[in-house]
Design a protein around this motif. Structure first.
Motif, PDB file in Angstrom:
ATOM      1  N   UNK A   1       0.857  -1.188   0.000  1.00 25.04           N
ATOM      2  CA  UNK A   1       0.000   0.000   0.000  1.00 25.04           C
ATOM      3  C   UNK A   1       0.891   1.236   0.000  1.00 25.04           C
ATOM      4  N   UNK A   2       0.551   2.198  -0.885  1.00 22.83           N
ATOM      5  CA  UNK A   2       1.301   3.447  -0.933  1.00 22.83           C
ATOM      6  C   UNK A   2       0.333   4.597  -1.209  1.00 22.83           C
ATOM      7  N   UNK A   3       0.803   5.802  -0.985  1.00 17.65           N
ATOM      8  CA  UNK A   3       0.040   7.022  -1.257  1.00 17.65           C
ATOM      9  C   UNK A   3       0.819   7.791  -2.319  1.00 17.65           C
ATOM     10  N   UNK A   4       0.106   8.281  -3.333  1.00 18.09           N
ATOM     11  CA  UNK A   4       0.748   9.056  -4.398  1.00 18.09           C
ATOM     12  C   UNK A   4      -0.139  10.239  -4.766  1.00 18.09           C
ATOM     13  N   UNK A   5       0.487  11.329  -5.164  1.00 16.77           N
ATOM     14  CA  UNK A   5      -0.232  12.499  -5.666  1.00 16.77           C
ATOM     15  C   UNK A   5      -0.298  12.337  -7.183  1.00 16.77           C
ATOM     16  N   UNK A   6      -1.522  12.213  -7.725  1.00 23.67           N
ATOM     17  CA  UNK A   6      -1.707  12.013  -9.159  1.00 23.67           C
ATOM     18  C   UNK A   6      -2.414  13.215  -9.772  1.00 23.67           C
ATOM     19  N   UNK A   7      -2.036  13.542 -10.992  1.00 21.13           N
ATOM     20  CA  UNK A   7      -2.673  14.625 -11.734  1.00 21.13           C
ATOM     21  C   UNK A   7      -3.864  14.060 -12.487  1.00 21.13           C
ATOM     22  N   UNK A   8      -5.036  14.653 -12.278  1.00 17.87           N
ATOM     23  CA  UNK A   8      -6.253  14.137 -12.887  1.00 17.87           C
ATOM     24  C   UNK A   8      -6.574  14.788 -14.227  1.00 17.87           C
ATOM     25  N   UNK A   9      -6.149  16.015 -14.437  1.00 22.76           N
ATOM     26  CA  UNK A   9      -6.504  16.744 -15.660  1.00 22.76           C
ATOM     27  C   UNK A   9      -5.501  16.453 -16.775  1.00 22.76           C
ATOM     28  N   UNK A  10      -5.984  16.095 -17.968  1.00 23.31           N
ATOM     29  CA  UNK A  10      -5.067  15.902 -19.091  1.00 23.31           C
ATOM     30  C   UNK A  10      -4.585  17.244 -19.670  1.00 23.31           C
ATOM     31  N   UNK A  11      -5.270  18.334 -19.318  1.00 20.22           N
ATOM     32  CA  UNK A  11      -4.916  19.674 -19.794  1.00 20.22           C
ATOM     33  C   UNK A  11      -3.740  20.205 -18.981  1.00 20.22           C
ATOM     34  N   UNK A  12      -2.612  20.419 -19.628  1.00 23.45           N
ATOM     35  CA  UNK A  12      -1.407  20.865 -18.917  1.00 23.45           C
ATOM     36  C   UNK A  12      -1.581  22.222 -18.246  1.00 23.45           C
ATOM     37  N   UNK A  13      -2.428  23.068 -18.791  1.00 25.60           N
ATOM     38  CA  UNK A  13      -2.632  24.398 -18.213  1.00 25.60           C
ATOM     39  C   UNK A  13      -3.268  24.326 -16.828  1.00 25.60           C
ATOM     40  N   UNK A  14      -4.092  23.310 -16.587  1.00 23.61           N
ATOM     41  CA  UNK A  14      -4.770  23.160 -15.297  1.00 23.61           C
ATOM     42  C   UNK A  14      -4.199  22.035 -14.440  1.00 23.61           C
ATOM     43  N   UNK A  15      -3.146  21.398 -14.895  1.00 19.08           N
ATOM     44  CA  UNK A  15      -2.593  20.237 -14.197  1.00 19.08           C
ATOM     45  C   UNK A  15      -2.193  20.550 -12.753  1.00 19.08           C
ATOM     46  N   UNK A  16      -1.666  21.735 -12.515  1.00 19.96           N
ATOM     47  CA  UNK A  16      -1.230  22.091 -11.158  1.00 19.96           C
ATOM     48  C   UNK A  16      -2.398  22.175 -10.183  1.00 19.96           C
ATOM     49  N   UNK A  17      -3.603  22.369 -10.701  1.00 19.52           N
ATOM     50  CA  UNK A  17      -4.780  22.508  -9.844  1.00 19.52           C
ATOM     51  C   UNK A  17      -5.602  21.227  -9.745  1.00 19.52           C
ATOM     52  N   UNK A  18      -5.156  20.164 -10.413  1.00 11.86           N
ATOM     53  CA  UNK A  18      -5.942  18.931 -10.415  1.00 11.86           C
ATOM     54  C   UNK A  18      -5.183  17.759  -9.814  1.00 11.86           C
ATOM     55  N   UNK A  19      -4.313  18.029  -8.869  1.00 14.07           N
ATOM     56  CA  UNK A  19      -3.542  16.973  -8.207  1.00 14.07           C
ATOM     57  C   UNK A  19      -4.285  16.517  -6.957  1.00 14.07           C
ATOM     58  N   UNK A  20      -4.448  15.216  -6.825  1.00 11.71           N
ATOM     59  CA  UNK A  20      -5.183  14.646  -5.692  1.00 11.71           C
ATOM     60  C   UNK A  20      -4.415  13.455  -5.123  1.00 11.71           C
ATOM     61  N   UNK A  21      -4.539  13.221  -3.806  1.00  8.37           N
ATOM     62  CA  UNK A  21      -3.891  12.042  -3.210  1.00  8.37           C
ATOM     63  C   UNK A  21      -4.693  10.774  -3.508  1.00  8.37           C
ATOM     64  N   UNK A  22      -3.983   9.703  -3.847  1.00  5.32           N
ATOM     65  CA  UNK A  22      -4.584   8.399  -4.117  1.00  5.32           C
ATOM     66  C   UNK A  22      -3.916   7.331  -3.264  1.00  5.32           C
ATOM     67  N   UNK A  23      -4.715   6.375  -2.798  1.00  2.05           N
ATOM     68  CA  UNK A  23      -4.213   5.184  -2.109  1.00  2.05           C
ATOM     69  C   UNK A  23      -4.056   4.113  -3.174  1.00  2.05           C
ATOM     70  N   UNK A  24      -2.845   3.609  -3.338  1.00  3.86           N
ATOM     71  CA  UNK A  24      -2.555   2.605  -4.353  1.00  3.86           C
ATOM     72  C   UNK A  24      -2.234   1.286  -3.657  1.00  3.86           C
ATOM     73  N   UNK A  25      -2.980   0.240  -4.034  1.00  6.10           N
ATOM     74  CA  UNK A  25      -2.826  -1.076  -3.417  1.00  6.10           C
ATOM     75  C   UNK A  25      -2.452  -2.077  -4.504  1.00  6.10           C
TER      76      UNK A  25
END
Length: 64
Positions: A24-48
């Motif tokens: 189990x790990x935690x990672x910050x992933x970018x959700x937006x494919x648009x590079x202009x908004x990528x900095x505002x679409x980062x969310x923490x995810x639990x990866x198992x």
């Protein structure tokens, strides 16, 4: 309360259908494919990842 060590902790793997050791790990992933908004679409995810079958799941922490 005694904590399980990472080597002995197990959880249910939906792919295997049995109790398995999971990484189990935690990672910050970018959700937006648009590079202009990528900095505002980062969310923490639990990866198992199951150590037995390799099945991987990602859960957005804000939805957990």
């Amino acid at each position: 309360m005694q904590r399980a060590s990472p080597e002995t902790a197990t959880d249910h793997c939906s792919a295997c259908g049995t109790e398995q050791r999971l990484d189990v790990s935690i990672a910050i992933l970018t959700e937006s494919p648009d590079e202009a908004n990528a900095a505002f679409s980062r969310e923490p995810y639990r990866i198992v990842e199951c150590r037995s079958c390799g099945e991987t799941s990602k859960t957005r922490m804000n939805d957990a």
